[in-house]
Scaffold this motif. Structure first.
Motif, PDB file in Angstrom:
ATOM      1  N   SER A  41      28.317  27.130  57.346  1.00  0.00           N
ATOM      2  CA  SER A  41      27.277  28.128  57.081  1.00  0.00           C
ATOM      3  C   SER A  41      26.515  28.488  58.348  1.00  0.00           C
ATOM      4  CB  SER A  41      26.298  27.595  56.021  1.00  0.00           C
ATOM      5  OG  SER A  41      26.958  27.289  54.818  1.00  0.00           O
ATOM      6  N   VAL A  42      26.150  27.472  59.125  1.00  0.00           N
ATOM      7  CA  VAL A  42      25.420  27.717  60.369  1.00  0.00           C
ATOM      8  C   VAL A  42      26.261  28.557  61.324  1.00  0.00           C
ATOM      9  CG1 VAL A  42      24.582  26.583  62.464  1.00  0.00           C
ATOM     10  CG2 VAL A  42      23.888  25.731  60.227  1.00  0.00           C
ATOM     11  N   ASN A  43      27.529  28.215  61.473  1.00  0.00           N
ATOM     12  CA  ASN A  43      28.398  28.990  62.359  1.00  0.00           C
ATOM     13  C   ASN A  43      28.560  30.423  61.869  1.00  0.00           C
ATOM     14  OD1 ASN A  43      29.275  27.341  64.575  1.00  0.00           O
ATOM     15  ND2 ASN A  43      30.351  26.066  63.100  1.00  0.00           N
ATOM     16  N   THR A  44      28.650  30.602  60.564  1.00  0.00           N
ATOM     17  CA  THR A  44      28.780  31.950  60.011  1.00  0.00           C
ATOM     18  C   THR A  44      27.587  32.809  60.399  1.00  0.00           C
ATOM     19  OG1 THR A  44      30.126  31.221  58.135  1.00  0.00           O
ATOM     20  CG2 THR A  44      28.902  33.276  57.877  1.00  0.00           C
ATOM     21  N   PHE A  45      26.386  32.294  60.174  1.00  0.00           N
ATOM     22  CA  PHE A  45      25.194  33.081  60.503  1.00  0.00           C
ATOM     23  C   PHE A  45      25.067  33.291  62.008  1.00  0.00           C
ATOM     24  CE2 PHE A  45      23.548  31.699  56.259  1.00  0.00           C
ATOM     25  CZ  PHE A  45      23.345  32.976  55.750  1.00  0.00           C
ATOM     26  N   ILE A  46      25.350  32.261  62.796  1.00  0.00           N
ATOM     27  CA  ILE A  46      25.191  32.388  64.248  1.00  0.00           C
ATOM     28  C   ILE A  46      26.103  33.471  64.806  1.00  0.00           C
ATOM     29  CG2 ILE A  46      25.719  31.258  66.441  1.00  0.00           C
ATOM     30  CD1 ILE A  46      24.524  28.724  65.388  1.00  0.00           C
ATOM     31  N   PHE A  47      27.388  33.430  64.477  1.00  0.00           N
ATOM     32  CA  PHE A  47      28.319  34.380  65.080  1.00  0.00           C
ATOM     33  C   PHE A  47      28.141  35.788  64.517  1.00  0.00           C
ATOM     34  CE2 PHE A  47      30.433  30.378  66.135  1.00  0.00           C
ATOM     35  CZ  PHE A  47      30.710  30.606  67.478  1.00  0.00           C
ATOM     36  N   ARG A  87      43.848  37.982  56.212  1.00  0.00           N
ATOM     37  CA  ARG A  87      44.957  38.935  56.100  1.00  0.00           C
ATOM     38  C   ARG A  87      45.535  39.284  57.476  1.00  0.00           C
ATOM     39  NH1 ARG A  87      46.440  42.681  52.217  1.00  0.00           N
ATOM     40  NH2 ARG A  87      45.657  41.067  50.808  1.00  0.00           N
ATOM     41  N   LEU A  88      44.655  39.506  58.463  1.00  0.00           N
ATOM     42  CA  LEU A  88      45.091  39.906  59.804  1.00  0.00           C
ATOM     43  C   LEU A  88      45.446  38.720  60.691  1.00  0.00           C
ATOM     44  CD1 LEU A  88      42.494  42.729  60.568  1.00  0.00           C
ATOM     45  CD2 LEU A  88      44.809  42.968  59.657  1.00  0.00           C
ATOM     46  N   ARG A  89      45.149  37.501  60.232  1.00  0.00           N
ATOM     47  CA  ARG A  89      45.421  36.275  60.986  1.00  0.00           C
ATOM     48  C   ARG A  89      44.744  36.284  62.357  1.00  0.00           C
ATOM     49  NH1 ARG A  89      48.841  32.686  59.205  1.00  0.00           N
ATOM     50  NH2 ARG A  89      50.142  33.115  57.377  1.00  0.00           N
ATOM     51  N   ILE A  90      43.447  36.577  62.356  1.00  0.00           N
ATOM     52  CA  ILE A  90      42.643  36.489  63.569  1.00  0.00           C
ATOM     53  C   ILE A  90      41.533  35.465  63.323  1.00  0.00           C
ATOM     54  CG2 ILE A  90      43.123  38.870  64.223  1.00  0.00           C
ATOM     55  CD1 ILE A  90      40.329  39.615  63.299  1.00  0.00           C
ATOM     56  N   PRO A  91      40.980  34.858  64.384  1.00  0.00           N
ATOM     57  CA  PRO A  91      39.935  33.843  64.190  1.00  0.00           C
ATOM     58  C   PRO A  91      38.739  34.381  63.421  1.00  0.00           C
ATOM     59  CG  PRO A  91      40.771  33.766  66.433  1.00  0.00           C
ATOM     60  CD  PRO A  91      41.384  34.977  65.790  1.00  0.00           C
ATOM     61  N   TYR A  92      38.219  33.571  62.527  1.00  0.00           N
ATOM     62  CA  TYR A  92      37.094  33.955  61.673  1.00  0.00           C
ATOM     63  C   TYR A  92      35.857  34.310  62.495  1.00  0.00           C
ATOM     64  CZ  TYR A  92      33.351  33.281  58.180  1.00  0.00           C
ATOM     65  OH  TYR A  92      32.253  33.424  57.375  1.00  0.00           O
ATOM     66  N   VAL A  93      35.526  33.493  63.508  1.00  0.00           N
ATOM     67  CA  VAL A  93      34.313  33.741  64.285  1.00  0.00           C
ATOM     68  C   VAL A  93      34.442  35.032  65.091  1.00  0.00           C
ATOM     69  CG1 VAL A  93      33.610  31.340  64.393  1.00  0.00           C
ATOM     70  CG2 VAL A  93      35.135  32.235  66.147  1.00  0.00           C
ATOM     71  N   THR A  94      35.654  35.354  65.564  1.00  0.00           N
ATOM     72  CA  THR A  94      35.855  36.623  66.263  1.00  0.00           C
ATOM     73  C   THR A  94      35.612  37.785  65.317  1.00  0.00           C
ATOM     74  OG1 THR A  94      37.501  35.592  67.716  1.00  0.00           O
ATOM     75  CG2 THR A  94      37.511  37.997  67.581  1.00  0.00           C
ATOM     76  N   GLY A  95      36.094  37.657  64.099  1.00  0.00           N
ATOM     77  CA  GLY A  95      35.852  38.698  63.102  1.00  0.00           C
ATOM     78  C   GLY A  95      34.377  38.876  62.791  1.00  0.00           C
ATOM     79  N   LEU A  96      33.623  37.779  62.750  1.00  0.00           N
ATOM     80  CA  LEU A  96      32.186  37.873  62.488  1.00  0.00           C
ATOM     81  C   LEU A  96      31.472  38.656  63.587  1.00  0.00           C
ATOM     82  CD1 LEU A  96      31.424  34.232  61.267  1.00  0.00           C
ATOM     83  CD2 LEU A  96      31.343  36.304  59.873  1.00  0.00           C
ATOM     84  N   VAL A  97      31.808  38.362  64.837  1.00  0.00           N
ATOM     85  CA  VAL A  97      31.169  39.060  65.953  1.00  0.00           C
ATOM     86  C   VAL A  97      31.511  40.547  65.913  1.00  0.00           C
ATOM     87  CG1 VAL A  97      31.051  39.250  68.466  1.00  0.00           C
ATOM     88  CG2 VAL A  97      31.119  37.004  67.394  1.00  0.00           C
ATOM     89  N   LEU A 105      34.497  35.716  73.092  1.00  0.00           N
ATOM     90  CA  LEU A 105      34.795  35.549  71.676  1.00  0.00           C
ATOM     91  C   LEU A 105      35.906  36.484  71.205  1.00  0.00           C
ATOM     92  CD1 LEU A 105      31.186  35.176  70.223  1.00  0.00           C
ATOM     93  CD2 LEU A 105      32.956  33.422  70.272  1.00  0.00           C
ATOM     94  N   VAL A 106      35.915  37.702  71.720  1.00  0.00           N
ATOM     95  CA  VAL A 106      36.885  38.686  71.228  1.00  0.00           C
ATOM     96  C   VAL A 106      38.216  38.557  71.963  1.00  0.00           C
ATOM     97  CG1 VAL A 106      37.387  41.143  70.955  1.00  0.00           C
ATOM     98  CG2 VAL A 106      35.072  40.293  70.524  1.00  0.00           C
TER      99      VAL A 106
END
Length: 550
Positions: A309-315, A61-71, A410-411
């Motif tokens: 999946s691995v990237n999701t858990f890591i970040f 929705r916000l159009r920001i990188p997924y991994v940044t959002g995870l962190v 990352l941010v």
């Protein structure tokens, strides 16, 4: 088998926990979970998956990188869950890292890698060493650390994580050559970082090592990894060809990825380099020989899901692992480290790529800006920092500095990278090119379906009448796509030549690369004389350099 996958906080330094009492309670929580609290582990995994799903919805929705959002999502829940969760370096290095490297390697086309090998080699080897040295010198001068500690920080922060950049590239559709350079650099940069990191720990444990010994050790570890990966990759090909179902092949690929890394570690060579080579061999020689397109898609889909999946858990765990209050206390030192690794990247990219024009196609300056800002840190930097031996003097301070740099990277850089690409007008999206791309996809898909039909007919699955009916339907789609594609090219030829001269150059480049491959094969078989071949290859290289960037 350990049941507390990422539930290992005992390796975290005390400075990252709020107090010794909290640290001790963390150990007790980990111990209790390790003794068999499987339901609690499942509940935590469910929470993490739901959190990741929420992050995916919000970032879309916000159009920001997924991994940044995870962190960012992991930061607020540090106090709630960090007592039972942690980023275990052993898990990252022995399980997560081989999966990520293998997934990237099997999706890397060697022909494209070969066409961009020179800039990749420049950035991944001398670029990494130069950046590490600059960071180490600046950190030593500004923070007064000893050389080993400064060099460790340099090696850890000279490594670039490709996940954030590739996610942005997929959304904005940057030129494929730029994307290939980024993927290739990171693929080999990970391996180079692990080799350098282990060499520094050897120097720390032995007290000293000569330059010749260090070079010999690096060559032995690296070339040993290349040899091991090539051997295991080729040995898996006949096994893969004999397997009749994709699920059995999945087991083989998992064993290849994880087993290659572990065997490399056991033999004292680079497991990361070995996995890269094994993945390249399997992806370029094994997958094209898959029984069918669906067979191949099953394998690629599994590894895409595994990498995601691995990237999701890591970040997500990176965000949980970082304690903002601790970083605030050492903010000046963190800022100095951030400046150091940015300067290291700036100097290494601009200085090395400036000389590229003498022996390869130059990299446009706009692309170099993206390579500099795209110097994003990630999971490997975190894992290497935590993997420093517990008795190492200054270990806690190094970890805090690296965590602060990773958070900033990352941010801040993760959010700024899409903006920069748009400002530099590097993205390739426009109406005409999109229309041509859709027609090309239809054409490729229809011809692939016809090839699959021929295989089914040959295997006796389809009767001849059904085959002819289906083949004719796809042939009509092929003819229609070719006709419309020809009309689009004729109508917009002037516009394409003016704004996108590389449309036809992409095809020309593939043809020249195919020519070079066939000629080199003939040379290896001693069919043609070497002196004649060298002149012809030189002429082809000049033609490649004259083509527009793709």
């Amino acid at each position: 088998m350990k049941h507390d996958w990422f539930l290992t906080l005992s390796s975290r330094p005390q400075s990252l926990a709020n107090s010794n009492s909290v640290h001790n309670s963390n150990d007790s929580v980990v111990s209790s979970l390790a003794t068999g609290s499987i339901p609690e582990l499942i509940n935590i995994l469910i929470i993490l998956l739901l959190l990741a799903t929420t992050v995916a919805l919000v970032t879309q929705r916000l159009r920001i990188p997924y991994v940044t959002g995870l962190v960012l999502a992991g930061l607020p829940i540090t106090d709630l869950l960090s007592q039972r969760l942690g980023l275990d370096p052993s898990l990252v290095l022995n399980l997560f890292l081989p999966i990520l490297i293998f997934e990237a390697a099997i999706n890397t086309d060697i022909s494209r890698l070969r066409s961009t090998f020179k800039p990749i080699a420049l950035l991944a080897i001398p670029g990494s060493l130069l950046s590490s040295g600059i960071i180490a010198v600046l950190v030593k001068l500004s923070l007064g650390l000893n050389w080993i500690n400064a060099l460790l920080i340099g090696v850890i922060l000279a490594n670039t994580d490709t996940v954030s950049m590739i996610a942005v590239f997929k959304e904005l559709r940057v030129p494929s050559r730029l994307s290939t350079i980024v993927e290739g650099e990171t693929l080999f940069n990970d391996a180079a970082a692990l080799v350098s990191f282990n060499l520094l720990l050897v120097i720390y444990s032995t007290g000293s090592i000569t330059v010749s010994q260090g070079i010999k050790e690096m060559l032995l570890v690296s070339l040993g990894g290349v040899f091991l990966g090539a051997v295991l990759g080729y040995l898996c090909l006949p096994i893969f060809n004999r397997l009749q179902d994709p699920l059995s092949s999945l087991l083989l690929t998992v064993a290849l990825a994880l087993g290659t890394f572990q065997l490399g570690q056991f033999l004292g060579v680079s497991g990361a380099v070995a996995v890269v080579i094994a993945g390249l061999v399997f992806g370029n020689l094994g997958l094209p020989q898959a029984k069918s397109a669906s067979y191949r898609i099953t394998l690629l889909s599994f590894w895409e899901y595994a990498g995601f999946s691995v990237n999701t858990f890591i970040f997500l765990l990176i965000g949980i692992e970082i304690n903002p209050l601790t970083l605030w206390k050492i903010l000046p030192a963190v800022i100095l480290v951030i400046i150091a690794y940015q300067l290291g990247r700036i100097i290494s990219v601009y200085s090395l790529l400036a000389g590229l024009r003498w022996f390869d196609r130059p990299i446009p300056l706009r692309w170099q800006h993206v390579l500099v800002l795209g110097n994003i840190k990630g999971s490997l930097s975190m894992a290497l920092a935590i993997a420093i031996p517990v008795g190492f003097v200054g270990r806690e301070f190094i970890i805090e500095l690296v965590f602060g740099a990773v958070l900033f990277s990352l941010v801040i850089q993760g959010l700024a990278l899409p903006w920069l690409i748009k400002q530099l007008n590097i993205g390739q999206g426009n109406g005409i090119s999109e229309e041509i791309g859709q027609l090309q996809i239809q054409l490729i898909g229809a011809k692939a379906a016809q090839d699959e039909l021929a295989q089914l007919l040959k295997a006796g699955v389809l009767p001849k009448a059904t085959y002819e009916e289906l083949w004719a339907a796809y042939q009509a789609k092929v003819a229609g796509s070719e006709r419309v594609l020809r009309e689009v090219y004729n109508q917009h030829q002037a516009h394409l030549d003016l704004h996108h001269p590389n449309q036809l150059d992409v095809v020309r480049r593939q043809l020249i690369i195919a020519e070079k491959g066939a000629i080199n094969d003939a040379l290896r078989k001693r069919i043609v004389p070497e002196d004649v071949v060298q002149r012809y290859i030189k002429d082809l290289d000049q033609k490649l350099q004259s083509l527009s960037d793709d």
